[in-house]
Design an enzyme around this catalytic site. Structure first.
Site, PDB file in Angstrom:
ATOM      1  N   ARG A  19      40.261  31.609   5.875  1.00 39.38           N
ATOM      2  CA  ARG A  19      39.375  31.428   6.991  1.00 39.38           C
ATOM      3  C   ARG A  19      39.274  32.760   7.845  1.00 39.38           C
ATOM      4  O   ARG A  19      38.108  33.083   8.216  1.00 39.38           O
ATOM      5  CB  ARG A  19      39.710  30.498   7.732  1.00 39.38           C
ATOM      6  N   ASP A  52      34.768   7.602  21.039  1.00 39.72           N
ATOM      7  CA  ASP A  52      34.218   8.911  20.926  1.00 39.72           C
ATOM      8  C   ASP A  52      33.343   9.033  22.350  1.00 39.72           C
ATOM      9  O   ASP A  52      33.028   8.364  22.781  1.00 39.72           O
ATOM     10  CB  ASP A  52      33.228   9.108  19.796  1.00 39.72           C
TER      11      ASP A  52
END
Lengths: 208, 272, 128
Positions: B24, B132
């Site tokens: 990454r 959420d």
């Protein structure tokens, strides 16, 4: 079908009043003190009571909640209340206070020079750790100022630890000077060497 | 750098993760035009151009899918639920919360997993809440329509059992399951939205706390603590740790997962 | 060939951890690290560790709280030898560490030779 869907809890989220919070802080129930400590975050008038209750609080999780609420207030009085814990003989209180102060560092950065110059070396050590939260450009001069004259090797080491991560090039001569002042301190010399290497390999002024 | 990320985000990188971190970092270095690791780290440290979030996004798998991190689901049925039932003092059925739930893969996964893998599932009432902050995601969750990628870890028999095929390579989770999971909008750092949902036996809170700043993370941890029954468990993402977030929880290490537990002042809950 | 003894260094300062590693690895020890007590509690149960070197002031969970938790746990790691290191050097600090379950206390800065000596002692390694 064992999976069931129930409607949401009927309790509406009531906003606590200052009076309820003050009463709650004095409760013998840990759960009530916890709730009061949390509610106090949104009630500025409760800040003094929160600060007063903090030193006497024995339940760790209530203390945590109080510290969070004080840190969120972010003002000088809250900072002062938390700072008093920093001097505790109890390691868990010191650590809890430091964790809370880290949250406030941007609002209380002006306290740092005084803390770094505190008479107590243990406070100076913990304050170096606080400087870690500041940008490199701000932390470096503060820590360099400390390093120039700091007599305690462990305080120097704490400053070097932060400079290793965040220090800028202006720290290099100061680090070298510090190593010269403590030639017989193997850990400090090791730390200064590593810090200097890391600072030297960093680009001078990172652009956005 | 792992130290810095750990302090800043609470993400931990053990030896097995180093490879992924290296990949990454390499990607982000290219993306940011950083000529060297040290210049990239400097960028990361100052959070220039929102780099911390970009790095985290590159690192965590953003797409969600069914049976993601199933070792935690395995831990749920192998260890956690049994312990919750042994703890007694129970006035409700078992309550499980997935926060955030994104487009619903996680809470539906919990439901399916329990039906498929927990022998005692029919003996208990189980409530699952998916929440959420994103209302569009919640609507999608309630609809329960998914594409092929979301189902990639499910066997064909499982898909056949719990999904109805629709057009355009989409599948909808069966009505029975859609009716048995509740969805609600919750902001983890706002107790006004978390408190009404009461206390749970198990909370899944994966890969969201890392996006918060330190102060918000602390508040979220306190909210989640309140929403746990004493002795209840909370599971974070596989590269997250409470060690940089909060001292409120006890560490519990099981074969399949490290989870965190709200202490139960009434005494031990039957663990070694 | 004997399996190397394993030391876990529980310390939030990266340079202190590096220093411990630089002292102990050449002396034949395997060195593991944790940034604070919570991380140590996450890692320890799966590992064969012979000695803990524990700092006191660490974020979220200080070293003495960690030790108390460790000693109270009913697991095989509860009795692990623990050497506490700290900048603090008052009698009250030694007493607190002892009460928390420390086997020994070293005041920082600790010399490399001391680290190796005490590690060898607590791990049952014969003197060089």
């Amino acid at each position: 079908m064992p999976l069931v869907r129930k409607s949401a809890g009927a309790q509406p989220a009531t906003t606590a009043t200052a009076a309820a919070v003050l009463e709650g802080l004095a409760s013998s129930s840990e759960d009530i003190r916890w709730a009061a400590a949390r509610a106090a975050a949104d009630l500025p008038e409760c800040a003094p009571a929160l600060a007063a209750a903090l030193p006497a609080e024995s339940a760790p999780r209530v203390r945590t909640a109080m510290l969070t609420s004080l840190a969120r207030r972010g003002d000088a009085r809250s900072a002062a209340a938390i700072l008093s814990l920093l001097r505790s003989d109890d390691a868990s209180l010191r650590v809890a206070a430091l964790d809370a102060l880290r949250l406030m560092i941007h609002g209380t950065a002006e306290l740092l020079p005084a803390l770094l110059g505190d008479r107590d070396p243990d406070i100076r050590i913990l304050s170096c750790e606080l400087a870690r939260a500041l940008p490199g450009e701000t932390a470096t001069p503060l820590l360099c100022q400390l390093l120039r004259h700091e007599p305690e090797v462990n305080v120097c080491a704490a400053a070097v630890e932060v400079l290793a991560e965040a220090g800028q090039r202006e720290a290099l001569p100061v680090l070298a000077q510090c190593a010269a002042r403590f030639p017989d301190e193997p850990f400090l010399c090791f730390a200064i060497q590593v810090a200097a290497e890391r600072i030297s390999s960093r680009p001078p002024h990172p652009r956005v | 750098m792992c130290d810095f990320l750990y302090r800043r985000t609470g993400m931990v990188f053990n030896e097995t993760k180093r490879y992924y971190v290296a990949r990454r970092v390499s990607e982000r270095m290219t993306a940011t035009g950083s000529g060297s690791f040290t210049s990239y780290f400097a960028r990361l440290r100052t959070d220039a151009g929102n780099e911390i979030e970009l790095f985290i996004n590159a690192f965590t798998v953003n797409e969600t899918y069914f049976y993601r991190e199933d070792h935690q689901l395995h831990c749920l049925t192998a260890n956690l639920l049994a312990e919750r039932l042994r703890a007694g003092h129970r006035s409700t059925g078992l309550r499980i919360w997935c926060a955030p739930c994104s487009t619903g893969e996680e809470p539906y996964s919990v439901a399916m997993w329990l039906l498929e893998n927990w022998p005692a599932v029919d003996e208990h009432e189980i409530e699952i809440l998916g929440s959420d902050i994103d209302t569009v995601a919640l609507q999608a969750s309630a609809q329960g329509i998914f594409g092929k990628r979301a189902l990639m870890r499910l066997s064909e028999p499982l898909v056949g059992k719990y999904f109805v095929p629709l057009q355009n390579e989409r599948w909808q989770i069966i009505e029975e399951l859609r009716q048995s999971v509740r969805f609600s909008q919750v902001n983890l750092i706002d107790p006004a939205t978390t408190r009404p949902h009461g206390q749970f036996d198990v909370i899944f809170c994966r890969n969201v706390l890392i996006y918060f700043d330190d102060a918000s993370r602390r508040v979220a941890a306190e909210n989640l603590f309140e929403n746990l029954l004493p002795g209840g468990f909370i599971c974070l993402g596989h590269s997250e740790s409470m060690s940089r977030i909060s001292p409120l929880f006890d560490v519990r290490r099981f074969d399949d997962a490290i989870v965190y537990q709200r202490p139960d002042p009434r005494g031990t809950y039957g663990h070694a | 060939m004997a399996t190397p003894k394993t030391v876990m260094v529980i310390e939030d300062a990266s340079l202190v951890r590096l220093y411990c590693r630089s002292a102990l690895e050449p002396a034949g020890f395997r060195v593991l690290e944790a940034l604070n007590g919570i991380e140590a509690l996450e890692k320890l149960p799966g590992l064969a560790v012979d000695l803990l070197i524990v700092d006191v002031n660490m974020p979220q969970m200080d070293g003495l709280s960690f030790l108390r938790k460790l000693r109270q746990s009913a697991s095989s790691i509860a009795a692990l030898p623990a050497l506490v290191t700290s900048t603090e050097s008052r009698e009250a600090d030694f007493a607190a560490a002892r009460a928390a379950g420390a086997n020994y206390y070293l005041v920082k800065p600790v010399a490399r030779e001391q680290l190796v000596l005490f590690a060898a002692m607590f791990c049952g390694v014969p003197p060089q």
